[in-house]
Scaffold this motif. Structure first.
Motif, PDB file in Angstrom:
ATOM      1  N   LEU A 177      87.254  32.837 -71.500  1.00 20.80           N
ATOM      2  CA  LEU A 177      87.539  33.730 -70.373  1.00 20.80           C
ATOM      3  C   LEU A 177      88.987  34.223 -70.395  1.00 20.80           C
ATOM      4  CD1 LEU A 177      85.780  32.636 -67.063  1.00 20.80           C
ATOM      5  CD2 LEU A 177      86.068  34.942 -67.967  1.00 20.80           C
ATOM      6  N   ILE A 178      89.906  33.355 -70.742  1.00 21.74           N
ATOM      7  CA  ILE A 178      91.304  33.775 -70.817  1.00 21.74           C
ATOM      8  C   ILE A 178      91.477  34.834 -71.896  1.00 21.74           C
ATOM      9  CG2 ILE A 178      93.615  33.001 -71.514  1.00 21.74           C
ATOM     10  CD1 ILE A 178      93.068  30.417 -69.943  1.00 21.74           C
ATOM     11  N   TYR A 179      90.806  34.653 -73.015  1.00 16.96           N
ATOM     12  CA  TYR A 179      90.873  35.654 -74.086  1.00 16.96           C
ATOM     13  C   TYR A 179      90.363  37.004 -73.592  1.00 16.96           C
ATOM     14  CZ  TYR A 179      89.609  38.211 -78.309  1.00 16.96           C
ATOM     15  OH  TYR A 179      89.473  39.185 -79.266  1.00 16.96           O
ATOM     16  N   ASN A 180      89.222  37.003 -72.918  1.00 14.78           N
ATOM     17  CA  ASN A 180      88.636  38.256 -72.434  1.00 14.78           C
ATOM     18  C   ASN A 180      89.487  38.906 -71.347  1.00 14.78           C
ATOM     19  OD1 ASN A 180      85.587  36.564 -72.894  1.00 14.78           O
ATOM     20  ND2 ASN A 180      86.201  38.332 -74.099  1.00 14.78           N
ATOM     21  N   PRO A 222      90.699  30.011 -64.956  1.00 13.53           N
ATOM     22  CA  PRO A 222      89.273  29.695 -65.077  1.00 13.53           C
ATOM     23  C   PRO A 222      89.118  28.255 -65.561  1.00 13.53           C
ATOM     24  CG  PRO A 222      89.994  30.894 -67.014  1.00 13.53           C
ATOM     25  CD  PRO A 222      91.185  30.785 -66.108  1.00 13.53           C
ATOM     26  N   CYS A 223      88.593  27.384 -64.735  1.00 16.73           N
ATOM     27  CA  CYS A 223      88.500  25.976 -65.108  1.00 16.73           C
ATOM     28  C   CYS A 223      87.468  25.289 -64.223  1.00 16.73           C
ATOM     29  CB  CYS A 223      89.854  25.280 -64.986  1.00 16.73           C
ATOM     30  SG  CYS A 223      90.633  25.478 -63.374  1.00 16.73           S
ATOM     31  N   SER A 224      87.223  24.027 -64.481  1.00 13.41           N
ATOM     32  CA  SER A 224      86.220  23.278 -63.728  1.00 13.41           C
ATOM     33  C   SER A 224      86.660  23.063 -62.291  1.00 13.41           C
ATOM     34  CB  SER A 224      85.963  21.925 -64.389  1.00 13.41           C
ATOM     35  OG  SER A 224      87.058  21.053 -64.165  1.00 13.41           O
ATOM     36  N   LEU A 225      85.698  22.696 -61.454  1.00 13.01           N
ATOM     37  CA  LEU A 225      85.973  22.472 -60.039  1.00 13.01           C
ATOM     38  C   LEU A 225      87.026  21.384 -59.805  1.00 13.01           C
ATOM     39  CD1 LEU A 225      82.556  22.682 -58.145  1.00 13.01           C
ATOM     40  CD2 LEU A 225      84.625  24.018 -57.734  1.00 13.01           C
ATOM     41  N   ALA A 226      86.973  20.339 -60.613  1.00  8.99           N
ATOM     42  CA  ALA A 226      87.925  19.243 -60.432  1.00  8.99           C
ATOM     43  C   ALA A 226      89.356  19.737 -60.601  1.00  8.99           C
ATOM     44  CB  ALA A 226      87.629  18.121 -61.420  1.00  8.99           C
ATOM     45  N   TYR A 227      89.587  20.550 -61.641  1.00  9.66           N
ATOM     46  CA  TYR A 227      90.921  21.091 -61.867  1.00  9.66           C
ATOM     47  C   TYR A 227      91.265  22.164 -60.839  1.00  9.66           C
ATOM     48  CZ  TYR A 227      90.681  18.703 -66.387  1.00  9.66           C
ATOM     49  OH  TYR A 227      90.569  17.751 -67.377  1.00  9.66           O
ATOM     50  N   ALA A 228      90.267  22.963 -60.439  1.00  3.66           N
ATOM     51  CA  ALA A 228      90.509  24.014 -59.448  1.00  3.66           C
ATOM     52  C   ALA A 228      91.037  23.418 -58.145  1.00  3.66           C
ATOM     53  CB  ALA A 228      89.219  24.794 -59.192  1.00  3.66           C
ATOM     54  N   ALA A 229      90.427  22.314 -57.721  1.00  5.67           N
ATOM     55  CA  ALA A 229      90.867  21.660 -56.483  1.00  5.67           C
ATOM     56  C   ALA A 229      92.308  21.161 -56.607  1.00  5.67           C
ATOM     57  CB  ALA A 229      89.934  20.495 -56.151  1.00  5.67           C
ATOM     58  N   LEU A 230      92.654  20.622 -57.760  1.00  8.09           N
ATOM     59  CA  LEU A 230      94.018  20.124 -57.978  1.00  8.09           C
ATOM     60  C   LEU A 230      95.026  21.270 -57.987  1.00  8.09           C
ATOM     61  CD1 LEU A 230      93.288  17.476 -60.768  1.00  8.09           C
ATOM     62  CD2 LEU A 230      94.021  17.004 -58.412  1.00  8.09           C
ATOM     63  N   ILE A 231      94.639  22.399 -58.588  1.00  6.33           N
ATOM     64  CA  ILE A 231      95.521  23.571 -58.630  1.00  6.33           C
ATOM     65  C   ILE A 231      95.759  24.108 -57.220  1.00  6.33           C
ATOM     66  CG2 ILE A 231      95.673  25.980 -59.398  1.00  6.33           C
ATOM     67  CD1 ILE A 231      94.219  25.067 -61.988  1.00  6.33           C
ATOM     68  N   CYS A 232      94.693  24.139 -56.410  1.00  7.21           N
ATOM     69  CA  CYS A 232      94.830  24.599 -55.025  1.00  7.21           C
ATOM     70  C   CYS A 232      95.803  23.711 -54.249  1.00  7.21           C
ATOM     71  CB  CYS A 232      93.480  24.586 -54.327  1.00  7.21           C
ATOM     72  SG  CYS A 232      92.347  25.882 -54.872  1.00  7.21           S
ATOM     73  N   SER A 247      87.467  31.983 -61.589  1.00  8.67           N
ATOM     74  CA  SER A 247      86.215  32.519 -62.142  1.00  8.67           C
ATOM     75  C   SER A 247      85.040  31.970 -61.343  1.00  8.67           C
ATOM     76  CB  SER A 247      86.110  32.144 -63.613  1.00  8.67           C
ATOM     77  OG  SER A 247      86.323  30.751 -63.769  1.00  8.67           O
ATOM     78  N   ASP A 248      83.825  32.118 -61.869  1.00 10.04           N
ATOM     79  CA  ASP A 248      82.621  31.728 -61.121  1.00 10.04           C
ATOM     80  C   ASP A 248      82.602  30.243 -60.746  1.00 10.04           C
ATOM     81  OD1 ASP A 248      80.643  30.392 -63.426  1.00 10.04           O
ATOM     82  OD2 ASP A 248      81.940  31.952 -64.223  1.00 10.04           O
ATOM     83  N   THR A 249      83.270  29.398 -61.536  1.00  9.25           N
ATOM     84  CA  THR A 249      83.268  27.964 -61.223  1.00  9.25           C
ATOM     85  C   THR A 249      83.972  27.672 -59.896  1.00  9.25           C
ATOM     86  OG1 THR A 249      85.253  27.727 -62.577  1.00  9.25           O
ATOM     87  CG2 THR A 249      83.145  27.174 -63.614  1.00  9.25           C
TER      88      THR A 249
END
Length: 383
Positions: A177-180, A222-232, A247-249
């Protein structure tokens, strides 16, 4: 006589339906219930389980079959995925649904192929999943489309000219996704800085500091939910005001909870917006609230994640393929899938020559952190 009837009643309760003469067809559920993507995998499975409760049988030819869902937890890991795939093969499933996550889909792909079992990807968006084979299908849009949609939104709607991209090192989904996104954003005249974190990372402070240092006007993670929560959580703690693109995740109440009450701006691309099918929404919410396990697997409330709606549609597509095949033979189901057309909760579903869904729009949602709710920001195509 009464004693005999009692014995027969007990036997009916403990002997599997197939042993009593009921015809059964098995659908494999190849999803993560544990690991970094476990929360998303459970929400995706909820859609399948709800569909199975509404439509527990399928008629193939003149025979009515009970549909049995067979579960295998791929653990959100390419290392654990092969054993999960082999479990489903050994169970003689006719078709497989999943997975949430492109890396685990790719890891299971050869085992399904060798067994001649078709798989229907639900939200695995990396192009490699269907590339070079004739047995893996999917009902979601692809990363080249999603990445372009998000890059165009960042440029046209957010006015960004510098983007900072952050993903998990070695993860097919993140890196693809990052590439695109980068290709499209640079085509729009922007500049991209990309960095990758090691699997298992829990501290995103330095990465968000880097984004600020580079002058990023948008952060794409764009990453998994576990990482998304930590980033937030990290973004809130650091007072990050730069819009974050997920992304969609990210379309989950897990992210909503992690960002609640924080002064951060989040946009996500996704497959479905709650309200798109009022009948589905009402029925699914009632079903979620009727069972404490369902509620727990949906992170404790009845907010509808797009992956649940997609899981529902994937199950229905599998039923259509079984009907068209007129058989539970996996090879017949595989052949039938190419011509399946289904009007789903998430839109019309049909497959192209690669087995990919023909989809040309994505929903862009904005998170209202004050009210803990997703708002529809745009319905956007690639161009």
């Amino acid at each position: 006589m009464k004693k005999l009837l009692a014995i027969l009643l007990v036997l009916c309760m403990v002997i599997p339906a197939a042993a009593l003469g009921e015809e059964v067809v098995k659908i494999g559920v190849y999803e993560p219930a544990t690991g970094d993507s476990g929360a998303g995998g459970k929400q995706e499975m909820l859609g399948m389980q709800y569909a199975n409760e509404l439509f527990p049988t399928v008629k193939m030819g003149d025979t009515e079959y009970k549909v049995e869902l067979v579960y295998a937890d791929n653990g959100s890991s390419s290392d654990k995925a092969p054993s999960a795939a082999q479990k489903l093969v050994s169970e003689n499933v006719s078709v497989v649904l999943g997975s949430y996550g492109s890396s685990v889909s790719n890891a299971g792909k050869p085992y399904f192929g060798e067994a001649g079992i078709p798989a229907i990807g639900v939200t695995c968006t990396n192009p490699s999943v269907t590339a070079g084979n004739t047995h893996y299908f999917r009902i979601c849009f692809l990363d080249p489309f999603q990445g372009t949609v998000l890059a165009n939104y960042a440029t046209e709607k957010l006015g960004a000219t510098i983007a900072y991209c952050l993903g998990e090192l070695g993860n097919d989904y993140d890196t693809g996704l990052i590439y695109n996104f980068k290709q499209a954003f640079e085509k729009n005249g922007g500049m991209v800085v990309d960095e990758y974190f090691q699997t298992g990372n829990t501290d995103f402070t330095s990465y968000l500091t880097n984004a600020s240092m580079y002058g990023a006007q948008v952060i794409f993670a764009p990453c998994s939910l576990a990482y998304a929560a930590l980033i937030c959580s990290a973004a809130g703690a650091q007072g990050v005001t730069t819009p974050i693109l997920g992304s969609d995740t990210w379309d989950s109440n897990v992210v909503v909870d992690a960002a609640a009450g924080q002064n951060i701006t989040i946009y996500v691309s996704t497959f479905y917006q709650e309200g798109g099918s009022p009948e589905f929404d009402a029925g699914f919410k009632a079903w979620i609230n009727s069972d404490s396990v369902h509620l727990a697997n949906n992170n404790g409330n009845d907010m509808i994640s797009a992956v649940s709606a997609m899981g529902y549609d994937a199950y229905m597509v599998a039923l259509e393929a079984l009907k068209a095949a007129g058989s539970k033979d996996p090879k017949a189901v595989n052949a039938a899938l190419w011509d399946v057309k289904y009007d789903g909760v998430t839109g019309a579903i049909a497959f192209d020559e690669t087995g990919d869904a023909i989809r040309d729009v994505a929903f862009i949602k904005h998170l209202d952190t004050a009210n803990s709710a997703w708002e529809l920001a745009a319905v956007q195509g690639k161009d």
